[in-house]
Design a protein around this motif. Sequence first.
Motif, PDB file in Angstrom:
ATOM      1  N   GLN A   1      -9.274  -5.609   7.118  1.00  0.00           N
ATOM      2  CA  GLN A   1      -7.901  -5.113   7.182  1.00  0.00           C
ATOM      3  C   GLN A   1      -6.969  -5.953   6.310  1.00  0.00           C
ATOM      4  OE1 GLN A   1      -6.450  -4.397  11.143  1.00  0.00           O
ATOM      5  NE2 GLN A   1      -4.324  -4.164  10.504  1.00  0.00           N
ATOM      6  N   ASP A   2      -7.122  -7.275   6.360  1.00  0.00           N
ATOM      7  CA  ASP A   2      -6.268  -8.159   5.558  1.00  0.00           C
ATOM      8  C   ASP A   2      -6.436  -7.878   4.063  1.00  0.00           C
ATOM      9  OD1 ASP A   2      -5.341  -9.360   7.853  1.00  0.00           O
ATOM     10  OD2 ASP A   2      -6.645 -11.125   7.695  1.00  0.00           O
ATOM     11  N   ILE A   3      -7.678  -7.707   3.620  1.00  0.00           N
ATOM     12  CA  ILE A   3      -7.942  -7.445   2.205  1.00  0.00           C
ATOM     13  C   ILE A   3      -7.353  -6.107   1.790  1.00  0.00           C
ATOM     14  CG2 ILE A   3      -9.764  -6.916   0.529  1.00  0.00           C
ATOM     15  CD1 ILE A   3     -11.496  -9.014   1.988  1.00  0.00           C
ATOM     16  N   LEU A   4      -7.609  -5.074   2.590  1.00  0.00           N
ATOM     17  CA  LEU A   4      -7.134  -3.734   2.239  1.00  0.00           C
ATOM     18  C   LEU A   4      -5.610  -3.696   2.169  1.00  0.00           C
ATOM     19  CD1 LEU A   4      -9.523  -1.418   4.319  1.00  0.00           C
ATOM     20  CD2 LEU A   4      -9.814  -2.326   2.008  1.00  0.00           C
ATOM     21  N   GLU A   5      -4.952  -4.295   3.152  1.00  0.00           N
ATOM     22  CA  GLU A   5      -3.483  -4.289   3.161  1.00  0.00           C
ATOM     23  C   GLU A   5      -2.921  -5.096   1.995  1.00  0.00           C
ATOM     24  OE1 GLU A   5      -2.342  -5.611   7.043  1.00  0.00           O
ATOM     25  OE2 GLU A   5      -2.765  -3.662   7.983  1.00  0.00           O
ATOM     26  N   ALA A   6      -3.590  -6.198   1.649  1.00  0.00           N
ATOM     27  CA  ALA A   6      -3.123  -7.031   0.537  1.00  0.00           C
ATOM     28  C   ALA A   6      -3.218  -6.270  -0.787  1.00  0.00           C
ATOM     29  CB  ALA A   6      -3.935  -8.321   0.469  1.00  0.00           C
ATOM     30  N   VAL A   7      -4.335  -5.592  -0.997  1.00  0.00           N
ATOM     31  CA  VAL A   7      -4.519  -4.868  -2.259  1.00  0.00           C
ATOM     32  C   VAL A   7      -3.595  -3.657  -2.338  1.00  0.00           C
ATOM     33  CG1 VAL A   7      -6.168  -3.557  -3.661  1.00  0.00           C
ATOM     34  CG2 VAL A   7      -6.890  -5.676  -2.555  1.00  0.00           C
ATOM     35  N   VAL A   8      -3.519  -2.884  -1.267  1.00  0.00           N
ATOM     36  CA  VAL A   8      -2.638  -1.708  -1.260  1.00  0.00           C
ATOM     37  C   VAL A   8      -1.189  -2.135  -1.513  1.00  0.00           C
ATOM     38  CG1 VAL A   8      -1.666   0.118   0.196  1.00  0.00           C
ATOM     39  CG2 VAL A   8      -4.137  -0.279   0.182  1.00  0.00           C
ATOM     40  N   GLY A   9      -0.800  -3.266  -0.923  1.00  0.00           N
ATOM     41  CA  GLY A   9       0.572  -3.740  -1.085  1.00  0.00           C
ATOM     42  C   GLY A   9       0.863  -4.329  -2.454  1.00  0.00           C
ATOM     43  N   ALA A  10      -0.190  -4.643  -3.198  1.00  0.00           N
ATOM     44  CA  ALA A  10      -0.015  -5.344  -4.479  1.00  0.00           C
ATOM     45  C   ALA A  10       0.186  -4.410  -5.660  1.00  0.00           C
ATOM     46  CB  ALA A  10      -1.223  -6.245  -4.747  1.00  0.00           C
ATOM     47  N   VAL A  11      -0.236  -3.154  -5.534  1.00  0.00           N
ATOM     48  CA  VAL A  11      -0.209  -2.239  -6.683  1.00  0.00           C
ATOM     49  C   VAL A  11       0.418  -0.901  -6.310  1.00  0.00           C
ATOM     50  CG1 VAL A  11      -2.187  -3.284  -7.848  1.00  0.00           C
ATOM     51  CG2 VAL A  11      -2.582  -1.467  -6.173  1.00  0.00           C
ATOM     52  N   ASP A  12       0.862  -0.193  -7.336  1.00  0.00           N
ATOM     53  CA  ASP A  12       1.492   1.108  -7.134  1.00  0.00           C
ATOM     54  C   ASP A  12       0.552   2.266  -7.453  1.00  0.00           C
ATOM     55  OD1 ASP A  12       3.956   0.016  -6.366  1.00  0.00           O
ATOM     56  OD2 ASP A  12       4.576  -0.205  -8.456  1.00  0.00           O
ATOM     57  N   VAL A  13      -0.737   1.966  -7.627  1.00  0.00           N
ATOM     58  CA  VAL A  13      -1.717   3.018  -7.915  1.00  0.00           C
ATOM     59  C   VAL A  13      -2.568   3.258  -6.664  1.00  0.00           C
ATOM     60  CG1 VAL A  13      -1.775   2.317 -10.346  1.00  0.00           C
ATOM     61  CG2 VAL A  13      -3.525   1.445  -8.754  1.00  0.00           C
ATOM     62  N   PRO A  14      -3.284   4.372  -6.598  1.00  0.00           N
ATOM     63  CA  PRO A  14      -4.148   4.613  -5.439  1.00  0.00           C
ATOM     64  C   PRO A  14      -5.230   3.538  -5.309  1.00  0.00           C
ATOM     65  CG  PRO A  14      -3.880   6.620  -6.735  1.00  0.00           C
ATOM     66  CD  PRO A  14      -3.290   5.512  -7.539  1.00  0.00           C
ATOM     67  N   VAL A  15      -5.522   3.179  -4.072  1.00  0.00           N
ATOM     68  CA  VAL A  15      -6.604   2.234  -3.779  1.00  0.00           C
ATOM     69  C   VAL A  15      -7.655   2.976  -2.959  1.00  0.00           C
ATOM     70  CG1 VAL A  15      -7.264   0.036  -2.744  1.00  0.00           C
ATOM     71  CG2 VAL A  15      -5.007   0.285  -3.807  1.00  0.00           C
ATOM     72  N   THR A  16      -8.912   2.876  -3.379  1.00  0.00           N
ATOM     73  CA  THR A  16     -10.025   3.517  -2.683  1.00  0.00           C
ATOM     74  C   THR A  16     -10.995   2.435  -2.210  1.00  0.00           C
ATOM     75  OG1 THR A  16     -11.247   3.841  -4.751  1.00  0.00           O
ATOM     76  CG2 THR A  16      -9.789   5.619  -4.060  1.00  0.00           C
ATOM     77  N   LEU A  17     -11.936   2.826  -1.379  1.00  0.00           N
ATOM     78  CA  LEU A  17     -12.858   1.856  -0.772  1.00  0.00           C
ATOM     79  C   LEU A  17     -14.265   2.420  -0.742  1.00  0.00           C
ATOM     80  CD1 LEU A  17     -13.366  -0.778   0.932  1.00  0.00           C
ATOM     81  CD2 LEU A  17     -12.782   0.592   2.953  1.00  0.00           C
ATOM     82  N   LYS A  18     -15.244   1.558  -1.042  1.00  0.00           N
ATOM     83  CA  LYS A  18     -16.668   1.926  -0.927  1.00  0.00           C
ATOM     84  C   LYS A  18     -17.280   1.051   0.161  1.00  0.00           C
ATOM     85  CE  LYS A  18     -20.791   3.528  -2.462  1.00  0.00           C
ATOM     86  NZ  LYS A  18     -21.581   2.964  -3.554  1.00  0.00           N
TER      87      LYS A  18
END
Length: 328
Positions: free
Chosen positions: A122-139
């Motif tokens: 959760q910490d990683i996903l929230e950090a990355v989503v919050g860092a950029v204005d482009v879509p973030v996906t996950l595998k």
Amino acid sequence: MRIGPYKLNNNLVLAPMAGVTDRPFRQLCKQLGAGMAVSEMVSSNSLLWGSEKTKRRADHTGETEPKSVQIMGADPKMMAEAARYNVDNGAQIIDINMGCPAKKVCNVAAGSALLQYEDLVQDILEAVVGAVDVPVTLKIRTGWDTAHRNGVRIARIAQESGILALAVHGRTRACGYRGDAEYDTIAAIKQAVTIPVIANGDITTPQKAQQVLAKTGVDGIMIGRAAQGRPWIFREIGHYLKTGETLAEPSVTDVRDILLGHLHNLYNFYGEYTGVRMARKHIAWYSKGHRHGAAFRQAVNRVDSIDAQLKMTEDFFERLQQDIQQAA
């Protein structure tokens, strides 16, 4: 299928594969029917950003959109920095790797090892989503091992964290690539979230693609190893899903032309020394199952110049064509 502002041409995605999904291969698969192709994973370690290898992995010059770059790491701040760095260098989608089962990745608590630590996920996903204005996906995979299939919980965490699409390889980290893909688990993950879910694992034919879509209810499918030496698999699957008809296998001449085009793109991208060496694995995959293939692979792996590699490849396919004509 839509990921953020990007509407894909179809729901067929080339899986990220280390040492395989470089720009020449991504472009080829897109030309042959993939709606999206994800880059090889790029480490979040900022010390590596300046290396030629890393620059090549994140090189999307001239590539058709959307340009998706996969990042890998276990530190939220470093992952956020890596996401920003790649967006600044042209990435239009950031994909996070929590699916790789390789020991060297899992030993540093990255890739699918992260599935053990849901709070860190959760910490990683929230950090990355919050860092950029482009879509973030996950595998991801279905879990760490068969006793800990927490893919549904991870999927819910992903959706709550702002992830816009989720690809699921239907095995646990402990399974590696053994056994059958768990389509029941992928179906449960799809039912648990509203974001697009993409199924991955053991999809090797158009018929299997249709079966997986029907069984799991997912939005798309992801092809990895089945595209090695058969990049036209996307065209075959797309045609079958639209029409119910099976395309004829490409002729020996078609395969030759696709491979030679691929080789020239590898040489242009890497230069002679690295290009010839990167080409060897692709030549092996393309020639698999053809007559004289084993002897050809043994011989072509010994040459180290573009001219010699091209000539041996052309001669191999010419011999195959002659065999066909003689048999007729």
